[in-house]
Design a protein around this motif. Structure first.
Motif, PDB file in Angstrom:
ATOM      1  N   SER A 151      -3.915  -1.631   5.323  1.00  0.00           N
ATOM      2  CA  SER A 151      -3.400  -2.930   4.935  1.00  0.00           C
ATOM      3  C   SER A 151      -4.246  -4.050   5.519  1.00  0.00           C
ATOM      4  O   SER A 151      -5.032  -3.857   6.447  1.00  0.00           O
ATOM      5  CB  SER A 151      -1.946  -3.080   5.392  1.00  0.00           C
ATOM      6  OG  SER A 151      -1.858  -2.886   6.778  1.00  0.00           O
ATOM      7  N   VAL A 195       0.837  -1.204   0.000  1.00  0.00           N
ATOM      8  CA  VAL A 195       0.000   0.000   0.000  1.00  0.00           C
ATOM      9  C   VAL A 195       0.870   1.252   0.000  1.00  0.00           C
ATOM     10  O   VAL A 195       0.586   2.229  -0.692  1.00  0.00           O
ATOM     11  CB  VAL A 195      -0.955  -0.007   1.218  1.00  0.00           C
ATOM     12  CG1 VAL A 195      -1.707   1.315   1.332  1.00  0.00           C
ATOM     13  CG2 VAL A 195      -1.954  -1.156   1.099  1.00  0.00           C
ATOM     14  N   LEU A 236      -6.957   3.884  -1.926  1.00  0.00           N
ATOM     15  CA  LEU A 236      -6.084   2.722  -1.762  1.00  0.00           C
ATOM     16  C   LEU A 236      -6.299   2.018  -0.434  1.00  0.00           C
ATOM     17  O   LEU A 236      -5.996   0.836  -0.297  1.00  0.00           O
ATOM     18  CB  LEU A 236      -4.612   3.157  -1.868  1.00  0.00           C
ATOM     19  CG  LEU A 236      -4.131   3.616  -3.246  1.00  0.00           C
ATOM     20  CD1 LEU A 236      -2.723   4.175  -3.132  1.00  0.00           C
ATOM     21  CD2 LEU A 236      -4.164   2.458  -4.227  1.00  0.00           C
ATOM     22  N   ALA A 240      -0.754   3.825   5.206  1.00  0.00           N
ATOM     23  CA  ALA A 240      -0.675   2.464   4.708  1.00  0.00           C
ATOM     24  C   ALA A 240      -0.939   1.451   5.811  1.00  0.00           C
ATOM     25  O   ALA A 240      -1.548   0.408   5.585  1.00  0.00           O
ATOM     26  CB  ALA A 240       0.698   2.218   4.081  1.00  0.00           C
TER      27      ALA A 240
END
Length: 592
Positions: free
Chosen positions: A542, A436, A500, A538
């Motif tokens: 995740s 990520v 994301l 990130a």
């Protein structure tokens, strides 16, 4: 008190305080002289860590009797043919080492040029004791005995012989690393402790002097920019050490300990290594002589660059490019004592029942006839949390991928994969966290990270200073895909999160970001703190430990890891996968 001119012997002792701090510093000067003489072999002999004796012998050009006498005078050198000190090409150039050492120790210089007779000169704490012929092969041998024996104020501050020996050995290693074309040997208290032949090449010489495993756990560094050339080897982020003693830096072949270069290495490995660990690197920087000043430190261990920003940028760029090329590689060798980590468990003689009871109903005999034995009602313990599915990859297809094909999941945290040469274990959260982060980096390089609007904006309550920090950075956070608005004095409204990250927890994300921003310099933009900010995001986006993955999801994660740079370590520097080679597995079962 009136001003007076100091006598020469006192001047030499004062100079020795700058040049000769300990046995290692005297050894450094002598080995540098041997290298500058054009030697192809350098032999060092130490006694008591160099305190009692230092001997350096070489096969260089040698010196005549007149040159030996001149070399023992201050500021006499053959390494500056003119006044252009900025153009010096040798390791030494000041002409202070030999007379400084001779003023605080017993110094013997024996030398013989090729085709001439040998000569020796002995100076004991500033007094000439011998000056006459000597028998030796072509070259020079310098012996230093009883260093600081007549200067007790200096000698009592020396460390233990073992510590002084370690410093001497480190000096020789660094000089030997810079010159792989010269053979080096070191003997301490009658024991050979180091021997490296000539013509190994830089990578081979570095591995021989540091750790043989470095050859398999490093990448080559090669970069040229504006007449500056950077080369060497850099250890993988997972091949690290607890101290920075394994960072070897050279400028124009000169070993240095420069804060600018050390800081550049730390910056290149940022977010790829735990904060209390240090990279293993050997970097060789060659720059034009006019671009660097080597005459800024008595021991010549520091340098000053004309363009420090260029040098720092080269080191960071060169290391990052090399590490990017390493892709998913990690240092994954199995520990030598792996057999001790696995122990056979005692196995009960009774087989486990199929229907949930720990004993099967059986028939037994008694005096009264055949009876059914009483059934116990205690159930078995729950089975371990692990599962396997039929793999979509055949054994032949397994060999096509470095990380192999997924075979199952353990404890809803670790992916088990079979590779051609071993068993691969992957920490799914750590691996996806790195993936990520790299996606966010790529998106930011193209402008900004795509955002995903929340159906219902979420209100995050924080203290007022935290809200002020987030509001001041709102425009920059929008580039990361996080859209925030002030919602009263003590709350922030989250309207969109980075696409994301998927469906994460906006409250936890914003809370952690507020804490991160408190540690930043307000003059720095968030793009300058890209790794820290993106790393925090990130972590929240995740795959979490404890989430069951399908076999297709596991294999997709493995394939993306193989194609993503730095996927061998998570954002905090921990390894994301390890491999247990088949020979090591066979050892566990005593098959080898």
């Amino acid at each position: 008190m009136s001003i007076r001119r100091l006598p020469s012997h006192l001047v030499n002792r004062i100079a020795a305080g700058e040049v000769v701090e300990r046995p290692a510093s005297a050894l450094k000067e002598l080995v540098e002289n041997a290298i500058d003489s054009g030697a192809t072999r350098v032999a060092v002999v130490l006694a008591a860590g160099g305190v009692e004796r230092i001997e350096v012998a070489d096969d260089g050009c040698g010196m005549s009797p007149d040159e030996i006498a001149l070399a023992l005078e201050r500021h006499a050198t053959s390494k500056l043919p003119d006044d252009a000190i900025e153009a010096v090409q040798t390791l030494g150039f000041r002409g202070e080492a030999l007379p400084s050492i001779a003023s605080v120790a017993r110094l013997t210089v024996e030398s013989r040029p090729r085709g001439a007779e040998g000569w020796a000169r002995t100076v004991d704490n500033g007094t000439v004791e011998y000056d006459g012929p000597a028998a030796l092969p072509p070259g020079t041998r310098v012996v230093v005995e009883e260093l600081f024996a007549r200067v007790p104020a200096r000698r009592k501050f020396l460390r233990s012989p073992r510590s002084e020996y370690a410093s001497c050995l480190d000096v020789v290693k660094r000089l030997a690393m810079a010159r792989p074309d010269i053979a080096f040997a070191v003997e301490h208290d009658g024991r050979r402790v180091l021997a490296v032949p000539a013509a190994e090449g830089r990578p081979g010489r570095v591995a021989a002097l540091t750790d043989r495993a470095l050859a398999d756990n490093s990448v080559a560094v090669d970069l040229e920019r504006d007449g500056h050339v950077l080369g060497g080897v850099a250890g993988l982020p997972t091949f690290h050490r607890g101290v920075a003693d394994h960072q070897y830096l050279f400028v124009n072949g000169r070993p240095v300990r420069d804060r600018l270069l050390i800081g550049a290495i730390r910056g290149a490995y940022a977010e790829m290594m735990p904060r209390d660990r240090h990279a293993v690197v050997a970097l060789f920087l060659d720059v034009p002589a006019s671009e660097v000043d080597v005459n800024v430190h008595p021991a010549k261990t520091e340098v000053r660059f004309r363009d420090p920003a260029l040098v720092r940028g080269m080191i960071v760029s060169g290391l990052r490019r090399a590490l990017d090329a390493a892709g998913h590689r990690v240092a994954h060798s199995a520990p030598a004592d792996i057999g001790a980590l696995w122990r056979p468990e005692p196995v009960a003689a009774v087989a486990a029942p199929a229907f949930g009871f720990d004993t099967l109903p059986t028939l037994g005999s008694s005096p009264g006839g055949t009876l059914l034995r009483e059934q116990r009602t205690t159930f078995l313990r729950p089975p371990p949390q692990a599962r396997a599915e039929a793999s979509w990859a055949s054994p032949a297809e397994r060999d096509d991928y470095p990380l192999g094909a997924a075979r199952g999941q353990v404890n809803k945290t670790y992916i088990v994969a079979e590779a051609q040469d071993g068993l691969v274990l992957v920490d799914q959260h750590a691996a996806h966290e790195r993936l990520v982060l790299e996606r966010m980096r790529a998106a930011l390089a193209g402008g900004r990270v795509a955002s995903q609007a929340l159906l219902i904006p979420e209100v995050v309550e924080l203290d007022e200073p935290a809200c002020d920090r987030l509001e001041a950075r709102a425009a920059e956070l929008a580039d990361f895909g996080l859209e925030l608005e002030r919602f009263g004095a003590r709350a922030m409204l989250v309207r969109a999160t980075p696409a994301l990250l998927g469906s994460g927890d906006p409250t936890a994300l914003v809370t952690d970001l507020a804490d991160e921003l408190a540690a930043y310099d307000e003059a720095l933009s968030l793009r300058e703190r890209l790794d820290a900010v993106a790393g925090t995001m990130a972590c929240h986006g995740s795959v979490r430990a404890g989430r069951a993955l399908s076999l297709a999801e596991m294999n997709a994660l493995l394939r993306e890891m193989e194609a993503t740079p730095h996927s061998g370590q998570c954002n905090h520097g921990r390894p994301t996968w390890v491999k247990l080679d088949f020979p090591d597995i066979e050892k566990l079962f005593a098959r080898r």
